[in-house]
Design an enzyme around this catalytic site. Structure first.
Site, PDB file in Angstrom:
ATOM      1  N   GLY A  12     -17.760  -8.611  15.482  1.00  0.00           N
ATOM      2  CA  GLY A  12     -18.110  -7.655  16.520  1.00  0.00           C
ATOM      3  C   GLY A  12     -19.426  -8.042  17.153  1.00  0.00           C
ATOM      4  O   GLY A  12     -19.793  -9.209  17.188  1.00  0.00           O
ATOM      5  N   CYS A  13     -20.161  -7.042  17.610  1.00  0.00           N
ATOM      6  CA  CYS A  13     -21.450  -7.279  18.249  1.00  0.00           C
ATOM      7  C   CYS A  13     -22.381  -8.011  17.292  1.00  0.00           C
ATOM      8  O   CYS A  13     -22.558  -7.612  16.144  1.00  0.00           O
ATOM      9  CB  CYS A  13     -22.073  -5.955  18.674  1.00  0.00           C
ATOM     10  SG  CYS A  13     -23.703  -6.143  19.398  1.00  0.00           S
ATOM     11  N   PHE A  14     -22.986  -9.086  17.763  1.00  0.00           N
ATOM     12  CA  PHE A  14     -23.810  -9.895  16.868  1.00  0.00           C
ATOM     13  C   PHE A  14     -25.127  -9.246  16.489  1.00  0.00           C
ATOM     14  O   PHE A  14     -25.756  -9.640  15.513  1.00  0.00           O
ATOM     15  CB  PHE A  14     -24.047 -11.305  17.399  1.00  0.00           C
ATOM     16  CG  PHE A  14     -24.374 -11.483  18.864  1.00  0.00           C
ATOM     17  CD1 PHE A  14     -25.135 -10.569  19.587  1.00  0.00           C
ATOM     18  CD2 PHE A  14     -23.924 -12.614  19.530  1.00  0.00           C
ATOM     19  CE1 PHE A  14     -25.431 -10.769  20.922  1.00  0.00           C
ATOM     20  CE2 PHE A  14     -24.222 -12.836  20.869  1.00  0.00           C
ATOM     21  CZ  PHE A  14     -24.978 -11.905  21.562  1.00  0.00           C
ATOM     22  N   TRP A  15     -25.582  -8.235  17.213  1.00  0.00           N
ATOM     23  CA  TRP A  15     -26.876  -7.614  16.901  1.00  0.00           C
ATOM     24  C   TRP A  15     -26.900  -7.031  15.492  1.00  0.00           C
ATOM     25  O   TRP A  15     -27.880  -7.177  14.774  1.00  0.00           O
ATOM     26  CB  TRP A  15     -27.218  -6.532  17.910  1.00  0.00           C
ATOM     27  CG  TRP A  15     -27.422  -7.009  19.315  1.00  0.00           C
ATOM     28  CD1 TRP A  15     -27.727  -8.280  19.729  1.00  0.00           C
ATOM     29  CD2 TRP A  15     -27.338  -6.218  20.493  1.00  0.00           C
ATOM     30  NE1 TRP A  15     -27.839  -8.314  21.095  1.00  0.00           N
ATOM     31  CE2 TRP A  15     -27.599  -7.060  21.599  1.00  0.00           C
ATOM     32  CE3 TRP A  15     -27.058  -4.881  20.738  1.00  0.00           C
ATOM     33  CZ2 TRP A  15     -27.606  -6.598  22.908  1.00  0.00           C
ATOM     34  CZ3 TRP A  15     -27.069  -4.417  22.041  1.00  0.00           C
ATOM     35  CH2 TRP A  15     -27.342  -5.275  23.116  1.00  0.00           C
TER      36      TRP A  15
END
Length: 179
Positions: A12-15
């Site tokens: 998913g979102c890498f953050w």
């Protein structure tokens, strides 16, 4: 003396993934990036179209004398839902797929064994859809994506998505966090 290895993981979102891994003992650094697509050095804007074939990933450099690739994968699977095809929560598109990009045959074997074991254990009610594929076409994401939640604490996505995930992560892995 450190024995360094690299893992490349998309969940998913890498953050969220980058922030969590950077707090683990044995992780030298985790960097947000893109992998698996058809074009070299894509931009975030290109990735967002969902047409490049890239996934948002985190490339983790770690000391195998402190944490193993298998241990990293277990953390990875606790940070996202590996049963959601081409999405995580409200983030939708192939760029948000669950994927392990292996760097060599040893990583491929370990990842395959863990995927098989997790499937057999039926931890999730739905089947695991995490891809296992050889690393290709990796590039770091733009500088503004690196350490994004720490640099942008007022961002609503960070407040409502990233921070709750990190709080859960910190509780679950308290003993494995850097001082």
């Amino acid at each position: 003396m450190a024995n360094l290895e690299t893992a490349t993981l998309g969940g998913g979102c890498f953050w969220c993934i980058e922030s969590a891994f950077n707090q683990l003992k044995g992780v030298v650094r985790a960097v947000s990036g893109y992998a698996g697509g058809q074009i070299p050095n894509p931009t975030y804007q290109q990735i967002c179209t969902g047409t490049t074939g890239h996934a948002e990933v985190v490339q983790v450099t770690f000391d195998t004398q402190v944490i193993s690739f298998a241990e990293l994968l277990h953390v990875f699977f606790s940070l996202h839902d590996p049963t959601q095809l081409n999405r995580q929560g409200n983030d939708r598109g192939t760029q948000y797929r669950s994927v392990i990009f292996y760097h060599d045959s040893a990583q491929q074997e370990v990842a395959s064994q863990i995927l098989s074991q997790l499937s057999a254990d039926q931890i999730w009610p739905d089947p695991i859809v995490t891809e296992l594929t050889e690393l290709n076409n990796y590039s770091d994401a733009e500088d503004y994506h690196q350490d994004y939640p720490a640099k942008n604490p007022q961002n609503q996505y960070c407040q409502y998505v990233v921070n709750p995930k990190l709080a859960k992560f910190k509780q679950q892995y308290a003993e494995q966090l850097k001082d």
